[in-house]
Design a protein around this motif. Structure first.
Motif, PDB file in Angstrom:
ATOM      1  N   HIS A  73       0.839  -1.201   0.000  1.00 42.00           N
ATOM      2  CA  HIS A  73       0.000   0.000   0.000  1.00 42.00           C
ATOM      3  C   HIS A  73       0.868   1.243   0.000  1.00 42.00           C
ATOM      4  CE1 HIS A  73      -2.666  -3.216   1.220  1.00 42.00           C
ATOM      5  NE2 HIS A  73      -3.704  -2.432   0.955  1.00 42.00           N
ATOM      6  N   VAL A  74       0.643   2.113  -1.003  1.00 40.96           N
ATOM      7  CA  VAL A  74       1.474   3.311  -1.188  1.00 40.96           C
ATOM      8  C   VAL A  74       0.567   4.546  -1.271  1.00 40.96           C
ATOM      9  CG1 VAL A  74       3.259   1.987  -2.382  1.00 40.96           C
ATOM     10  CG2 VAL A  74       1.428   3.069  -3.706  1.00 40.96           C
ATOM     11  N   THR A  75       1.187   5.720  -1.377  1.00 39.57           N
ATOM     12  CA  THR A  75       0.353   6.934  -1.415  1.00 39.57           C
ATOM     13  C   THR A  75       0.181   7.504  -2.815  1.00 39.57           C
ATOM     14  OG1 THR A  75       2.222   8.390  -1.012  1.00 39.57           O
ATOM     15  CG2 THR A  75       1.032   7.582   0.918  1.00 39.57           C
ATOM     16  N   GLY A  76       0.808   6.862  -3.821  1.00 40.14           N
ATOM     17  CA  GLY A  76       0.615   7.359  -5.176  1.00 40.14           C
ATOM     18  C   GLY A  76       1.565   6.698  -6.146  1.00 40.14           C
ATOM     19  N   ALA A  77       1.365   7.001  -7.463  1.00 38.32           N
ATOM     20  CA  ALA A  77       2.136   6.328  -8.521  1.00 38.32           C
ATOM     21  C   ALA A  77       3.624   6.664  -8.455  1.00 38.32           C
ATOM     22  CB  ALA A  77       1.570   6.712  -9.884  1.00 38.32           C
ATOM     23  N   GLN A  78       3.965   7.780  -7.759  1.00 33.38           N
ATOM     24  CA  GLN A  78       5.391   8.130  -7.665  1.00 33.38           C
ATOM     25  C   GLN A  78       6.185   7.060  -6.916  1.00 33.38           C
ATOM     26  OE1 GLN A  78       2.906   9.560  -6.165  1.00 33.38           O
ATOM     27  NE2 GLN A  78       3.375  10.047  -4.028  1.00 33.38           N
ATOM     28  N   TRP A  79       5.497   6.191  -6.180  1.00 32.84           N
ATOM     29  CA  TRP A  79       6.180   5.123  -5.435  1.00 32.84           C
ATOM     30  C   TRP A  79       6.475   3.903  -6.307  1.00 32.84           C
ATOM     31  CZ3 TRP A  79       6.197   4.435   0.323  1.00 32.84           C
ATOM     32  CH2 TRP A  79       5.869   5.619   0.994  1.00 32.84           C
ATOM     33  N   LEU A  80       5.845   3.815  -7.464  1.00 33.15           N
ATOM     34  CA  LEU A  80       5.953   2.584  -8.258  1.00 33.15           C
ATOM     35  C   LEU A  80       7.410   2.185  -8.566  1.00 33.15           C
ATOM     36  CD1 LEU A  80       2.896   2.803 -10.719  1.00 33.15           C
ATOM     37  CD2 LEU A  80       3.228   1.239  -8.780  1.00 33.15           C
ATOM     38  N   THR A 123       6.506 -10.907  -9.315  1.00 35.82           N
ATOM     39  CA  THR A 123       5.630  -9.744  -9.475  1.00 35.82           C
ATOM     40  C   THR A 123       5.194  -9.274  -8.094  1.00 35.82           C
ATOM     41  OG1 THR A 123       3.729 -11.212  -9.605  1.00 35.82           O
ATOM     42  CG2 THR A 123       4.706 -10.512 -11.695  1.00 35.82           C
ATOM     43  N   VAL A 124       4.658  -8.045  -8.072  1.00 38.73           N
ATOM     44  CA  VAL A 124       4.166  -7.529  -6.801  1.00 38.73           C
ATOM     45  C   VAL A 124       2.887  -6.725  -7.041  1.00 38.73           C
ATOM     46  CG1 VAL A 124       5.637  -5.457  -6.925  1.00 38.73           C
ATOM     47  CG2 VAL A 124       4.782  -6.226  -4.705  1.00 38.73           C
ATOM     48  N   GLY A 125       1.955  -6.830  -6.101  1.00 41.09           N
ATOM     49  CA  GLY A 125       0.710  -6.057  -6.184  1.00 41.09           C
ATOM     50  C   GLY A 125       0.884  -4.736  -5.442  1.00 41.09           C
ATOM     51  N   VAL A 126       0.483  -3.638  -6.092  1.00 42.15           N
ATOM     52  CA  VAL A 126       0.610  -2.327  -5.460  1.00 42.15           C
ATOM     53  C   VAL A 126      -0.721  -1.598  -5.543  1.00 42.15           C
ATOM     54  CG1 VAL A 126       1.968  -0.196  -5.353  1.00 42.15           C
ATOM     55  CG2 VAL A 126       2.966  -2.243  -6.365  1.00 42.15           C
ATOM     56  N   ARG A 127      -1.091  -0.928  -4.441  1.00 40.20           N
ATOM     57  CA  ARG A 127      -2.325  -0.148  -4.504  1.00 40.20           C
ATOM     58  C   ARG A 127      -2.239   1.067  -3.598  1.00 40.20           C
ATOM     59  NH1 ARG A 127      -7.623   0.317  -2.327  1.00 40.20           N
ATOM     60  NH2 ARG A 127      -7.874  -0.581  -0.246  1.00 40.20           N
ATOM     61  N   CYS A 128      -2.951   2.109  -3.994  1.00 40.60           N
ATOM     62  CA  CYS A 128      -3.030   3.329  -3.199  1.00 40.60           C
ATOM     63  C   CYS A 128      -4.446   3.427  -2.634  1.00 40.60           C
ATOM     64  CB  CYS A 128      -2.716   4.535  -4.082  1.00 40.60           C
ATOM     65  SG  CYS A 128      -2.983   6.106  -3.242  1.00 40.60           S
ATOM     66  N   PRO A 129      -4.599   3.142  -1.345  1.00 40.53           N
ATOM     67  CA  PRO A 129      -5.948   3.102  -0.772  1.00 40.53           C
ATOM     68  C   PRO A 129      -6.524   4.496  -0.595  1.00 40.53           C
ATOM     69  CG  PRO A 129      -4.321   2.768   0.949  1.00 40.53           C
ATOM     70  CD  PRO A 129      -3.550   2.866  -0.346  1.00 40.53           C
ATOM     71  N   ASN A 130      -7.819   4.593  -0.685  1.00 41.60           N
ATOM     72  CA  ASN A 130      -8.464   5.897  -0.563  1.00 41.60           C
ATOM     73  C   ASN A 130      -9.028   6.075   0.848  1.00 41.60           C
ATOM     74  OD1 ASN A 130      -9.554   8.354  -1.114  1.00 41.60           O
ATOM     75  ND2 ASN A 130     -11.267   7.575  -2.328  1.00 41.60           N
TER      76      ASN A 130
END
Ligand code: TXA
Ligand code: MG
Length: 553
Positions: A73-80, A123-130
């Motif tokens: 869980h990240v805060t935005g696409a800049q973390w990808l 692979t890894v799953g990434v998501r930015c929760p709202n």
């Protein structure tokens, strides 16, 4: 162990106090502790995603199989780029539109992401929760939080902090209460390491919303059916029995009134029932959980897991659940229900067959529809319904007039040719028109499908774009060799060859329909009569196999 409880339901109150709690939760994570976190989908059980030791504890506490990877869980696409490599541009397109939100993207991982987090996958799953609280905790902790859903393995996911206390209280360092989850089902998991992208788990972000932005997405088989013992799921989590209350669940699909009647027939006094609000009265004497209005999938998603969980506090011996159709959030809701049922699904309208027919001009759709009529079938002609609805709805006319001024003449009649010219070859104008048309047309088609008995065909050019395909038991592409189509429409419409070619060329190629539909009916016959005969045979077999499947699964 003692679990600290942070109440952060109200983030508009004492700012200092709120910040203190967020810092405290972040500190626990930095030190390798476990913190249950609120998200808009379901509660997560979080740990520092780069700390193998901490991640291992998640698996222990949840009782989660080792081969099931976690989401970062990240805060935005800049973390990808910190966690992923070979990131395709489409990932950023999706993130810009849908993050923060219920979308998890599967991407190639950086070697630095520990095997514990990805369960050894590359692979890894990434998501930015709202959720403002969890976003603040991630920011404050300065790390990606690895988190599965906070339920113990196999149980329905937690949509309130109280659920979390029930499942893992006393076994984690802290639980952060951010209020009930707004979405209620987990995120949509989309694999972006393949082309086209692949839907591994339907979730809070509807498939249609993503397809509208990035085009066709393949749907993994495990989404709709159970995998046999030797099949390997693309998302390891999809193979486990899941979301299951203690009593066995049976899912009843079909039109709401039909599924309600089927449950009424089956449910005894000791049964539990999950149903739409409108039908709750039919089940007096049983333990009833209403999921929300039949047409409000958002509410249904919010209540789903609580309904499933709540039966464990009762002594029902079996549970019957009404299931929404597959469109929008319905795909995720149905998937969770079916998984809870171990894919024990009964089709309520087992005598009803709905076929979706589509294909380009000149291929023989009209003859195919006649063949269906020969078999006693009825046809819902979407173009005719469109005209009817348009004529009777001033609101519909007005909606078109606002976006396409001047397409109605003084008598209020639609000039279809003028409208056609306006949208022809202008993709975004066509999309605009379709959006309006679908809004007014679909409820009427749905109403007719729901009332249908026996064999029905939906005849629609935009079968897939409109989402009508999801009302169908099976979709059929009527195709034909281009040369034949050209000659047929020359004869049928009495037009010169160049114009016939232009018209065929302006349409989607057969391969498009072939790729989208479940079945193909190819028309290379010499005459319409011959094709009609062939089509009749084709439909007879198809309908028989559909009915067979409905009867025996
Ligand atoms: O909404 C959600 O996604 C919630 C909240 C807490 O963010 N999380 C969640 O996590 O549902 P979990 O672990 O219960 O489900 C994650 C799913 C599993 O089915 C898992 O197999 C799949 O995502 N998954 C995770 N990483 C994957 C990967 N690299 N490749 C394929 N599937 C993956
Ligand atoms: Mg889970």
């Amino acid at each position: 162990m003692e679990t600290i409880y942070y109440d952060l339901r109200d983030t508009k109150g004492q700012q200092k106090e709120i910040e203190d709690k967020i810092s405290a939760a972040a500190k626990i994570l930095r030190e390798g502790g476990l913190v249950a976190i609120p998200t808009e989908t379901v509660y997560g059980l979080g740990a520092d995603g780069s700390n193998p030791e901490a991640v291992r504890r998640i698996f222990e506490v949840k009782g989660r199989p080792q081969d099931n990877p976690l989401i970062l869980h990240v805060t935005g696409a800049q973390w990808l780029p910190r966690y992923c490599v070979d990131i395709p541009p489409v990932a950023y397109v999706l993130a810009r539109k849908f993050w923060p939100g219920p979308l998890t993207m599967i991407l190639k991982r950086q070697p630095s992401v520990p095997d514990e987090t990805t369960a050894g996958l590359d692979t890894v799953g990434v998501r930015c929760p709202n959720h403002p609280v969890t976003l603040a905790i991630i920011r404050e902790a300065g790390m990606a939080i690895a988190a599965p859903s906070a339920n113990t393995s196999g149980r329905p996911s937690c949509t309130t902090a109280q659920d979390v206390v029930q499942d893992v209280g006393g076994r984690v360092d802290a639980i952060v209460d951010g209020g009930p989850c707004a979405v209620g089902v987990e995120s949509t998991v989309l694999d972006l390491t393949c082309e086209p992208p692949r839907l591994l788990r339907p979730g809070g972000l509807p498939l249609e919303d993503m397809e509208r932005l990035i085009g066709h997405i393949d749907v993994d088989k495990a989404v709709i059916a159970s995998l046999s013992a030797n099949e390997r799921p693309s998302a390891p989590g999809m193979k486990y029995r899941h979301y299951a209350p203690k009593a066995p669940v049976t899912v009843i699909t079909g039109a709401p009134i039909a599924s309600a009647r089927e449950i009424e027939r089956r449910a005894g006094p000791g049964s539990g029932v999950i149903c739409f609000d409108e039908y709750a009265d039919m089940f007096a004497g049983r333990v009833v959980r209403s999921l929300g209005p039949r047409n409000d999938k958002q509410v249904q998603a919010q209540r789903l897991f609580e309904a499933l969980r709540s039966f464990d506090e009762t002594d029902v011996t079996e549970i019957y659940a009404q299931c929404p159709d597959n469109r929008g959030l319905g795909l995720a809701i149905g998937n969770r229900l079916k998984k809870a049922a171990g894919f024990h699904v009964i089709e309520a309208d087992s005598q009803r067959v709905i076929l979706g027919l589509t294909g380009g001009t000149g291929a023989g759709k009209t003859s195919a529809l006649n063949a269906l009529r020969d078999l006693g079938g009825q046809v819902i002609d979407c173009d005719a319904v469109y005209k009817e609805v348009l004529e009777s709805s001033a609101e519909f006319q007005n909606a078109i007039n606002v976006k396409f001024p001047g397409v109605f003449d003084a008598k209020g009649r639609l000039n279809r040719k003028k409208l056609g010219e306006e949208v022809f070859a202008k993709r975004d104008r066509l999309d605009e028109l379709n959006k309006i048309v679908f809004r007014y047309l679909l409820p009427e088609i749905e109403r007719r499908v729901e009332a249908a008995e026996g064999l029905y065909a939906i005849d629609a050019i935009n079968l897939f774009e409109s989402g009508l395909d999801r009302l169908c038991d099976r979709t059929v592409a009527v195709t034909a060799p281009t040369e034949l189509r050209v000659r047929r429409i020359m004869a049928r419409d009495d037009i010169p060859e160049y114009y016939a070619r232009l018209r065929v060329g302006a349409q989607k190629p057969d391969d498009y329909y072939r790729g989208k539909c479940d079945e193909e009916l190819n028309n290379a016959a010499d005459s319409p009569e011959e094709f009609r005969k062939e089509a009749r045979l084709f439909f007879e077999r198809l309908v028989e196999s559909i009915l067979e499947k409905k009867r025996h699964g």
